[in-house]
Design a protein around this motif. Structure first.
Motif, mmCIF file in Angstrom:
data_model
loop_
_atom_site.group_PDB
_atom_site.id
_atom_site.type_symbol
_atom_site.label_atom_id
_atom_site.label_comp_id
_atom_site.label_asym_id
_atom_site.label_seq_id
_atom_site.Cartn_x
_atom_site.Cartn_y
_atom_site.Cartn_z
ATOM 1 N N LEU A 40 0.838 -1.205 0.000
ATOM 2 C CA LEU A 40 0.000 0.000 0.000
ATOM 3 C C LEU A 40 0.873 1.255 0.000
ATOM 4 O O LEU A 40 0.618 2.196 -0.758
ATOM 5 N N ASP A 41 1.923 1.250 0.840
ATOM 6 C CA ASP A 41 2.860 2.384 0.857
ATOM 7 C C ASP A 41 3.510 2.565 -0.509
ATOM 8 O O ASP A 41 3.664 3.687 -0.990
ATOM 9 N N LYS A 42 3.895 1.460 -1.135
ATOM 10 C CA LYS A 42 4.525 1.515 -2.457
ATOM 11 C C LYS A 42 3.573 2.136 -3.472
ATOM 12 O O LYS A 42 3.973 3.001 -4.262
ATOM 13 N N LYS A 43 2.318 1.720 -3.432
ATOM 14 C CA LYS A 43 1.334 2.255 -4.367
ATOM 15 C C LYS A 43 1.151 3.757 -4.162
ATOM 16 O O LYS A 43 1.112 4.532 -5.127
ATOM 17 N N GLU A 44 1.073 4.186 -2.905
ATOM 18 C CA GLU A 44 0.926 5.611 -2.612
ATOM 19 C C GLU A 44 2.141 6.398 -3.092
ATOM 20 O O GLU A 44 2.009 7.490 -3.648
ATOM 21 N N LEU A 45 3.338 5.840 -2.888
ATOM 22 C CA LEU A 45 4.553 6.517 -3.337
ATOM 23 C C LEU A 45 4.626 6.586 -4.859
ATOM 24 O O LEU A 45 5.061 7.600 -5.420
ATOM 25 N N GLU A 46 4.189 5.529 -5.537
ATOM 26 C CA GLU A 46 4.170 5.551 -7.005
ATOM 27 C C GLU A 46 3.213 6.618 -7.513
ATOM 28 O O GLU A 46 3.517 7.324 -8.481
ATOM 29 N N GLU A 47 2.059 6.764 -6.851
ATOM 30 C CA GLU A 47 1.102 7.801 -7.233
ATOM 31 C C GLU A 47 1.691 9.192 -6.978
ATOM 32 O O GLU A 47 1.518 10.108 -7.787
ATOM 33 N N GLN A 48 2.406 9.352 -5.860
ATOM 34 C CA GLN A 48 3.039 10.628 -5.556
ATOM 35 C C GLN A 48 4.110 10.949 -6.600
ATOM 36 O O GLN A 48 4.219 12.097 -7.044
#
Length: 105
Positions: A40-48
């Motif tokens: 989930l953190d990875k997905k949020e960072l990719e979106e950022q």
């Protein structure tokens, strides 16, 4: 009765193994929760990262536009290099430098 001692050892070993398996399963559940959180953190960072790249592209385009406008203005300006000072533009000699005193707290 000679097997009694062997059976007790076997029971003890089986209990230890079952306890180890329970511990390993608990660790597995914790690790799976960690993996889910990290994904989930990875997905949020990719979106950022995606948003920041888009913002960077937008800023680059705007700055390029400003630079283009400046270059266009420079090409269209017909002023001589020496005529850009404010004193020369209004037809006056340059004034003496003004000296002042700064009063601070």
């Amino acid at each position: 009765m000679e097997y009694e001692e062997d059976l007790k050892k076997l029971e003890s070993n089986v209990e230890k193994m079952l306890s180890s398996l329970d511990s390993a399963q608990g660790d597995k559940v914790k690790l799976q929760a960690d993996i889910a959180r990290l994904e989930l953190d990875k997905k949020e960072l990719e979106e950022q990262i995606k948003r920041l790249k888009e913002e960077k592209k937008s800023i680059h385009q705007r700055v390029s536009g400003l630079l283009g406008s400046i270059e266009k203005w420079e090409k269209s300006a017909t002023l001589e290099p020496g005529s850009l000072s404010s004193a020369n533009v209004i037809g006056k000699e340059p004034a003496e430098p003004v000296q002042g005193v700064l009063i601070g707290n």
